[in-house]
Each structure stands twice: as structure tokens, then as C-alpha cells.
Design a protein around this motif. Structure first.
Motif: not given
Length: 419
Positions: A177-193
Motif C-alpha cells: 500500500a501507499v498512503v499519500i497525504g495532502l495538506s496546506s500545513r507545512l508542519d503536518a508531519d509534526q502533528l503526528l503522535e
């Protein structure tokens, strides 16, 4: 001559509008380079498909930068190249940020894709187990499931159960599988637990505004008519020559510079071109520099300036009084103190524009409805309107500019505003 041109002009208008509304046509030239985001994304996803490995990627950039359009190009190309090896699942954080809703939607799309019976009554755990089982079965069949998570940052709120379940299931050697996330927040990866981040591939593709050379190429790509088309003889060459003259004009470059200073995304450019094309004179059948000037002007509309231009003379007086009170560093003022300032101006300059208090109260209410002024807080709702503190919602420069462009603004008010 003008009537003969009109059908060709309408046809060119429809052709260009169709191009502007087709993301695949717009972004195809921006994807030609081997260093483009299209090439990077396609390489990552196609490698995952051919080598049977798992991956997760984030596409980050401001709204209108082309994240979804480039992703659609890549997915469309991959579905053509690997028609039996790719399954696509789409979620949107604005609709599916709730875990139960998200798992149910994934299960529904998987059932539809593989012609299975979907149960609306299935619980969250049942849907979760079904998704894990489908990942395993698709992996054994060498079929890659692509999960597209639009508004990715919305899924990164709360317990992040969906992200954890997907990424954890992808740790298995049998899944593909491949998970592709789209976000306008440049810090989106920092929101992950921490537990989610440890399972994430940490691949990010940043969507930056195109360079000036890319914009010039995009303009030519969107506005030039094809030479081998069914347009009348000479029309295509005249149209394209006119476009070339406009785009090389320093005044047009100034217009583009003004546009990009406000918003440098591709989406902003498309809106600008669409407005300009819609203003094209059908009788001449050609675009003009004035069309682009008018398009920029319409995109620079400032509702508060327009609200000031539409004010009555009394309302202008009240706005000037409020501004003068702010200049005097009177941080909190109400209708009573504004009326005192209004009377002071009348007594000092013997103006003819003086109205009774009940008329002024209606003027205040009209200004508040148009959101030019507002009450500073809601705690004083028990107070009558005259005693509630208020403030201006427009800056001094906006007020000055709006009054200067007002058709009937008394000269005394501009003088009072400057002093």
C-alpha cells in the motif's frame, strides 16, 4: 468583418476556458521536467507498485499550488500503466476525520472496487479487521492500494487511530500500500503522535510557486491557439501575435508582478486569466492589455473600501469622528463620545451636515450591519447601545482611500482626517 470574426472569437474563448478548467492540461507542461513534483511522486509510487513495497508520502503546499492536480495526473497515468495492479481509495479530512466514518468509507470503497457486499451495520473494529484483511489479500495478489488522504492535518487530530491502523498494517511483509497525504500545513508531519511518526516514511514533496520562466511558458501554453485548428485563415496568427505582444509588454509584467505579490499560486493565475478572457471583445476577436488590467482590478476588490464609498455623508462624519477619537488615544469610546466629537466638529466649522441623534443611531446601526464598525465585546449586551464600547474595523489608510474615491465626500472631512 466584425460579424465574421465573432464565431471564431467565441470558439477561441470556449477553447481557452476549457483549458483553464482542465487541471491535467494546465499542469502537464509543469510536469515535463525530470525534477518536477510530478516526476518525483510518480517515481515513488510506481516503484512501490513494481517492487511490491509500502510507502507513505506527504504533499505540502499552499492552497491552489497544484497538489491535487499533480496527484490526479500521476494516479491517472499509473492506472493506465498498471490497470490491474492499482486500487485507489480517497478520503477527505473535512468529511472523514471521525474514525468510525473513515473506516466505514474505506470499507465501502474497497467493497465497491472488488465487487464485495458492503455492510452498513459493521462496527469500527469489524471494518478495521476487514481493511487489514484486504491489505493482506491485495498484497498476496500483487495489487497496490493507494490511500489518498486530502486535508491530512485533519486526520492528525485526536487519537489518530486511522493513521496508526493503516501505517501499522503496512509494516507487514504481505501488505502492499501507499498512503499519500495532502495538506496546506507545512508542519503536518509534526502533528503526528510518536507511534504514528515512527511508522511514517517521512517522505515530503513541497509544492512551491512556479518560477517566472515557468509562468511565462504556462501563459503561452494556455493562451496560444493551435496552428492546425479549424479557425479562419489568419485569425490564429493574429491572435497568437497579439498574445505575444501583450506578454512582452512591460505594463503586463507590472500587472503580473502585482498579482504575484498578493498570491503566486497557479490557481490565482488561472482565475486571473479566466477573468481576462471573459472580458475579450468578440467583435475584434483579440485579447487586449485592458482586459488584463480589468481582471486584476476585479481580483483586487476590497469590500471595506467599497463599503466606505457607499456610505452616506452622515456615516462618513461618524467614521471620521471615531478615527479622531482613536488618534487622541481614546482607546474606549461609545456612541455618546462619538456624538460629542460630532457636535464639536459642527460647532467649530459650522457645517450644514448636522443630524438629530435618532438619525445618527440609525446610521451607526447601518455601519455595524456593513461590518465597518463593531462593538468591542459582547459582555455589555445588557447596556443600551449608546453606552456599549465600539471600534472601527477599517484602518486609517482604508478610510482615507475610501473617502477620496467617494463621489460626494465633503472636503472638510478629508482635512479633518489628516489633522
Amino acid at each position: 468583418m466584425g460579424k465574421e470574426i465573432i464565431p471564431a472569437a467565441e470558439k477561441s474563448l470556449n477553447l481557452i476556458r476549457g483549458r483553464l478548467c482542465d487541471p491535467s492540461y494546465v499542469f502537464r507542461p509543469l510536469s515535463a521536467s525530470s525534477d518536477s513534483n510530478y516526476s518525483k511522486l510518480k517515481f515513488i509510487v510506481s516503484t512501490s507498485i513494481t517492487e511490491g513495497c509500502n510507502n507513505s508520502i506527504l504533499l505540502l503546499g499552499p492552497r491552489g499550488s497544484g497538489k491535487a492536480a499533480v496527484l490526479d495526473l500521476v494516479v491517472g497515468d499509473l492506472l493506465e500503466e498498471f490497470p490491474d495492479s492499482v486500487s485507489l481509495i480517497r478520503l477527505n479530512g473535512l468529511l472523514h476525520s471521525d474514525d468510525n466514518c473513515a473506516f466505514k468509507e474505506i470499507a465501502r470503497q474497497l467493497c465497491m472496487e472488488h465487487h464485495l457486499l458492503f455492510s452498513k451495520m459493521a462496527s469500527l473494529d469489524e471494518n478495521s479487521q476487514f481493511i487489514v484483511a484486504m491489505l493482506r489479500e491485495c498484497g498476496l495478489a500483487h495489487k497496490t492500494i493507494i490511500f489518498v488522504l486530502d486535508e491530512f492535518d485533519m486526520f492528525a487530530q485526536g487519537k489518530q487511530r486511522l493513521l496508526y491502523s493503516l501505517l501499522d498494517a503496512m509494516q507487514s511483509v504481505t501488505s502492499q500500500a501507499v498512503v499519500i497525504g495532502l495538506s496546506s500545513r507545512l508542519d503536518a508531519d509534526q502533528l503526528l503522535e510518536k507511534r504514528v511518526r515512527s511508522r511514517f516514511s517521512h517522505r515530503k514533496i513541497l509544492f512551491l510557486p512556479p518560477s517566472r520562466e515557468e509562468f511565462d511558458g504556462l501563459l503561452e501554453h494556455l493562451l496560444s491557439l493551435p496552428a492546425d485548428s479549424s479557425f479562419p485563415n489568419g485569425y490564429v496568427s493574429r491572435f497568437n501575435e497579439k498574445i505575444k505582444n501583450i506578454t512582452s509588454d512591460t505594463r503586463f509584467k507590472d500587472i503580473l508582478r502585482t498579482l504575484f505579490n498578493a498570491n503566486s499560486t497557479v490557481n490565482s493565475l488561472l482565475k486571473f486569466i479566466f477573468r481576462a478572457v471573459s472580458l475579450m471583445n468578440l467583435e475584434s476577436g483579440l485579447l487586449s492589455l485592458e482586459n488584463f488590467k480589468a481582471a486584476l482590478s476585479s481580483m483586487q476588490r476590497q469590500p471595506k473600501l467599497e463599503a466606505v464609498r457607499d456610505c452616506s455623508i452622515l456615516e462618513l462624519y461618524l467614521l471620521v469622528c471615531m478615527r479622531r477619537l482613536e488618534v487622541k488615544e481614546q482607546s474606549a469610546y461609545n456612541i455618546i463620545s462619538v456624538m460629542k466629537e460630532y457636535k464639536t466638529i459642527h460647532d467649530s466649522f459650522q457645517t450644514s451636515d448636522y443630524y438629530a441623534q435618532n438619525v445618527c443611531l440609525r446610521a451607526f446601526e447601518h455601519l455595524r450591519e456593513r461590518q465597518v464598525i463593531c462593538y468591542t465585546e459582547n459582555r455589555g449586551q445588557s447596556q443600551t447601545g449608546e453606552y456599549r464600547p465600539m471600534k472601527l474595523l477599517i484602518s486609517a489608510s482604508e478610510l482615507h482611500q475610501g473617502m477620496r474615491s467617494h463621489a460626494c465626500c465633503p472636503a472638510i472631512l478629508l482635512k479633518l482626517l489628516d489633522h
